[in-house]
Design an enzyme around this catalytic site. Structure first.
Site, PDB file in Angstrom:
ATOM      1  N   SER A  64       0.827  -1.210   0.000  1.00 32.45           N
ATOM      2  CA  SER A  64       0.000   0.000   0.000  1.00 32.45           C
ATOM      3  C   SER A  64       0.862   1.261   0.000  1.00 32.45           C
ATOM      4  O   SER A  64       2.010   1.252   0.466  1.00 32.45           O
ATOM      5  CB  SER A  64      -0.917   0.030   1.228  1.00 32.45           C
ATOM      6  OG  SER A  64      -1.817  -1.042   1.201  1.00 32.45           O
TER       7      SER A  64
HETATM    8  N1  SAM Z   1      -1.216  -4.667   4.074  1.00 34.13           N
HETATM    9  C1  SAM Z   1      -0.433  -4.938   2.896  1.00 34.13           C
HETATM   10  C2  SAM Z   1       0.957  -4.406   2.950  1.00 34.13           C
HETATM   11  O1  SAM Z   1       1.315  -3.750   3.939  1.00 34.13           O
HETATM   12  O2  SAM Z   1       1.700  -4.676   2.006  1.00 34.13           O
HETATM   13  C3  SAM Z   1      -1.094  -4.457   1.630  1.00 34.13           C
HETATM   14  C4  SAM Z   1      -2.163  -5.351   1.263  1.00 34.13           C
HETATM   15  S1  SAM Z   1      -2.671  -5.426  -0.414  1.00 34.13           S
HETATM   16  C5  SAM Z   1      -3.197  -3.796  -0.747  1.00 34.13           C
HETATM   17  C6  SAM Z   1      -4.152  -6.374  -0.124  1.00 34.13           C
HETATM   18  C7  SAM Z   1      -3.909  -7.801   0.292  1.00 34.13           C
HETATM   19  O3  SAM Z   1      -5.155  -8.389   0.683  1.00 34.13           O
HETATM   20  C8  SAM Z   1      -3.393  -8.670  -0.852  1.00 34.13           C
HETATM   21  O4  SAM Z   1      -2.192  -9.274  -0.454  1.00 34.13           O
HETATM   22  C9  SAM Z   1      -4.500  -9.702  -1.061  1.00 34.13           C
HETATM   23  O5  SAM Z   1      -4.020 -10.965  -1.447  1.00 34.13           O
HETATM   24  C10 SAM Z   1      -5.130  -9.739   0.321  1.00 34.13           C
HETATM   25  N2  SAM Z   1      -6.496 -10.251   0.378  1.00 34.13           N
HETATM   26  C11 SAM Z   1      -7.517 -10.088  -0.494  1.00 34.13           C
HETATM   27  N3  SAM Z   1      -8.623 -10.725  -0.047  1.00 34.13           N
HETATM   28  C12 SAM Z   1      -8.303 -11.290   1.150  1.00 34.13           C
HETATM   29  C13 SAM Z   1      -9.007 -12.073   2.104  1.00 34.13           C
HETATM   30  N4  SAM Z   1     -10.290 -12.413   1.923  1.00 34.13           N
HETATM   31  N5  SAM Z   1      -8.358 -12.494   3.198  1.00 34.13           N
HETATM   32  C14 SAM Z   1      -7.041 -12.164   3.408  1.00 34.13           C
HETATM   33  N6  SAM Z   1      -6.325 -11.429   2.539  1.00 34.13           N
HETATM   34  C15 SAM Z   1      -6.937 -10.992   1.426  1.00 34.13           C
END
Ligand code: SAM
Length: 216
Positions: A64
């Site tokens: 992010s």
């Molecule tokens: N917090 C992260 C970082 O600091 O890098 C950024 C996260 S990225 C914007 C969103 C993440 O949410 C992705 O890695 C994606 O695979 C995960 N994601 C999407 N749906 C999800 C779910 N139902 N449960 C857990 N993770 C999920």
């Protein structure tokens, strides 16, 4: 992994940028000033590490934007020792910020490749949240309740399971909207029957998949 004088200088500059954009919480700013964000980047891409922008981390996902991490962290109002659930581990950068704020961090990732990679990588930086693989749109019932929940992917609506898994007085921050833009919501569980909802700016996240997300 080297954290040079130059990297620290770029980090100080990033903190200045975030202050300029309205981030006030000194604990959050100190955390961002401390964590070497360039460790999350391939060597050839290090120049991007301290720009205030999201960046691809593989598997179609992103680390992010620093402003987004700072904004969500500030909105969470974490107290030391709070038990925090992060939905969407991704690179692990946000989890490091939560740990620096003194939280006990439970972080869940849906994508197995990212889960495996981050679970191995973060401890090499000295950060050790509790890692889980699975559908975080349903929360983490075995370890609930949580004082704080942070969702780092865009949801179509607020998952009922996550509300359920908040402690009384607990706070959740979650972006909700369509696939292009989502409004940041802060939900406070005033009591079992009463949720206070505050609305903030629009952001653009990758989708929250799963049973209570976009059914990925
Ligand atoms: N917090 C992260 C970082 O600091 O890098 C950024 C996260 S990225 C914007 C969103 C993440 O949410 C992705 O890695 C994606 O695979 C995960 N994601 C999407 N749906 C999800 C779910 N139902 N449960 C857990 N993770 C999920």
């Amino acid at each position: 992994m080297i954290d040079s004088y130059r990297h620290r200088g770029m980090r100080r500059q990033l903190v200045k940028t975030l202050k300029g954009k309205g981030i006030r919480d000194t604990a959050v700013l100190n955390a961002i000033g401390k964590i070497p964000r360039h460790y999350f980047f391939d060597n050839a891409l290090i120049e991007h590490a301290y720009q205030d922008k999201a960046f691809p981390i593989g598997e179609g996902q992103t680390i992010s934007q620093p402003y987004t991490v700072a904004f969500q962290s500030e909105m969470l109002m974490i107290r030391p020792d709070d038990k925090v659930l992060e939905v969407g581990t991704g690179s692990g950068y946000q989890a490091c910020v939560l740990l620096e704020l003194g939280a006990k961090v439970y972080t869940i990732e849906y994508n197995k490749v990212l889960y495996d990679r981050t679970r191995k990588f973060l401890p090499t930086m000295g950060y050790q949240p509790r890692f889980f693989h699975g559908d975080g749109s349903r929360g983490l019932p075995r370890h609930a309740p949580f004082d704080r929940i942070i969702v780092t992917a865009g949801a179509p609506s607020v998952p009922a399971s996550l509300i359920q898994q908040l402690t009384p007085g607990g706070i959740m921050i979650i972006p909700v909207g369509n696939s292009k833009k989502q409004q940041m919501l802060r939900l406070t569980k005033v009591s079992d029957k009463k949720i206070k909802k505050e609305t903030f700016d629009y952001f653009s996240f990758v989708p929250l998949l799963g049973d209570e997300g976009w059914k990925g």
